[in-house]
Design a protein around this motif. Sequence first.
Motif, PDB file in Angstrom:
ATOM      1  N   GLN A 225      28.281  10.559  11.752  1.00  0.00           N
ATOM      2  CA  GLN A 225      28.520  11.360  10.562  1.00  0.00           C
ATOM      3  C   GLN A 225      29.094  12.705  11.004  1.00  0.00           C
ATOM      4  N   ASP A 226      30.170  13.120  10.336  1.00  0.00           N
ATOM      5  CA  ASP A 226      30.752  14.415  10.691  1.00  0.00           C
ATOM      6  C   ASP A 226      29.940  15.546  10.046  1.00  0.00           C
ATOM      7  N   PRO A 227      30.213  16.793  10.406  1.00  0.00           N
ATOM      8  CA  PRO A 227      29.396  17.903   9.891  1.00  0.00           C
ATOM      9  C   PRO A 227      29.494  18.098   8.379  1.00  0.00           C
TER      10      PRO A 227
ATOM     11  N   GLY B 120      44.971  11.142   6.810  1.00  0.00           N
ATOM     12  CA  GLY B 120      44.946  12.447   6.181  1.00  0.00           C
ATOM     13  C   GLY B 120      43.537  12.970   5.983  1.00  0.00           C
ATOM     14  N   ILE B 121      43.434  14.291   5.799  1.00  0.00           N
ATOM     15  CA  ILE B 121      42.183  14.958   5.462  1.00  0.00           C
ATOM     16  C   ILE B 121      42.477  15.909   4.317  1.00  0.00           C
ATOM     17  N   GLY B 122      41.702  15.788   3.237  1.00  0.00           N
ATOM     18  CA  GLY B 122      41.933  16.629   2.078  1.00  0.00           C
ATOM     19  C   GLY B 122      40.653  17.148   1.476  1.00  0.00           C
ATOM     20  N   GLY B 123      40.780  18.152   0.632  1.00  0.00           N
ATOM     21  CA  GLY B 123      39.646  18.694  -0.082  1.00  0.00           C
ATOM     22  C   GLY B 123      39.375  17.915  -1.352  1.00  0.00           C
ATOM     23  N   THR B 124      38.152  17.993  -1.841  1.00  0.00           N
ATOM     24  CA  THR B 124      37.811  17.337  -3.101  1.00  0.00           C
ATOM     25  C   THR B 124      38.357  18.142  -4.270  1.00  0.00           C
ATOM     26  N   ASP B 125      38.427  17.512  -5.417  1.00  0.00           N
ATOM     27  CA  ASP B 125      38.885  18.164  -6.636  1.00  0.00           C
ATOM     28  C   ASP B 125      37.957  19.335  -6.953  1.00  0.00           C
ATOM     29  N   PRO B 126      38.519  20.552  -7.097  1.00  0.00           N
ATOM     30  CA  PRO B 126      37.660  21.715  -7.375  1.00  0.00           C
ATOM     31  C   PRO B 126      36.811  21.546  -8.629  1.00  0.00           C
ATOM     32  N   GLY B 127      37.255  20.703  -9.563  1.00  0.00           N
ATOM     33  CA  GLY B 127      36.510  20.513 -10.792  1.00  0.00           C
ATOM     34  C   GLY B 127      35.407  19.477 -10.694  1.00  0.00           C
TER      35      GLY B 127
ATOM     36  N   HIS C 121      38.066  22.532   5.926  1.00  0.00           N
ATOM     37  CA  HIS C 121      38.262  23.349   7.123  1.00  0.00           C
ATOM     38  C   HIS C 121      37.336  22.876   8.247  1.00  0.00           C
ATOM     39  N   ALA C 122      36.057  22.682   7.927  1.00  0.00           N
ATOM     40  CA  ALA C 122      35.105  22.208   8.938  1.00  0.00           C
ATOM     41  C   ALA C 122      35.489  20.826   9.430  1.00  0.00           C
ATOM     42  N   ALA C 123      35.949  19.967   8.516  1.00  0.00           N
ATOM     43  CA  ALA C 123      36.343  18.612   8.908  1.00  0.00           C
ATOM     44  C   ALA C 123      37.530  18.648   9.861  1.00  0.00           C
ATOM     45  N   ARG C 124      38.520  19.451   9.542  1.00  0.00           N
ATOM     46  CA  ARG C 124      39.697  19.533  10.418  1.00  0.00           C
ATOM     47  C   ARG C 124      39.306  20.013  11.811  1.00  0.00           C
TER      48      ARG C 124
END
Length: 260
Positions: free
Chosen positions: A115-117, A191-198, A153-156
């Motif tokens: 599991q990643d951080p 790819g690595i992306g952020g979740t939907d802010p909403g 950011h932490a994932a990258r």
Amino acid sequence: MTQRNEAWPAGTPCWADLTASDPGRTQEFYHRVLGWEYSAPDPERGGYRNALVDGAPVAGLSPAAPDLTGVPHVWQVYLATARIDLCSERVLAAGGTQLMEPVEVGRFGWMGVWQDPTGASFGMWQAGEHIGFAAVDVPGSVAWCDLTTPDHHAARDFYAQVFGYHYEDIGEEGVPYATFTVPHGGRPAGGIGGTDPGAENAPAIWSVCFQVDDVDAAVQRVRDAGGSVMEDPFDFEYGRLAVVAGPDRESFAIMTPAGM
């Protein structure tokens, strides 16, 4: 079809598998939706079987263990490694957690789960006779794997430390997203992306996308086979895509690449 015979470069998504509450039902679903055939269940591996396209492995299916009742069913993505023991040490040093220690899978290779951080689980696969995905760029094969996480950011940083990922930002409209390339890789590997802010409390998760020749027709096959549609087909820069779910509510994407 492109058939691969060599192990994937370290850090590349190289395999995906799924545990099914009813393997027969799940096999039939993916046969109808993606056209998969299957290898014979391996009794020494708990009934594990490979999904095949033109005889080449593209994914794995396994019966769910009786003691895992109630655990969500998800497609597990595996990242290639040349030395799973050394890579495991890097995972721990970078702040990851071991969920399943590396085990030898006979002559096929070695696998483990971490599991990643940010909370996303991922497997690692050290190839023996089984390299992982052996059919690419063909309907039924995996077209793309990526990670969506609230803390991109932490994932990258984590995956760069463990696998040496190099990123290219391509996100837009406030949702961060970057493709990653692995050392010695010839093209973006995922790819690595952020979740939907909403979206509140959105989980960190690796996801899989399968190639199809016609997304709209494949969505109808999903419905006819008893699955559900989570996101209707839409066009984007790289093709046409939809998000659907299988018999155990496991989500996955289907995509027709641009130019097909």
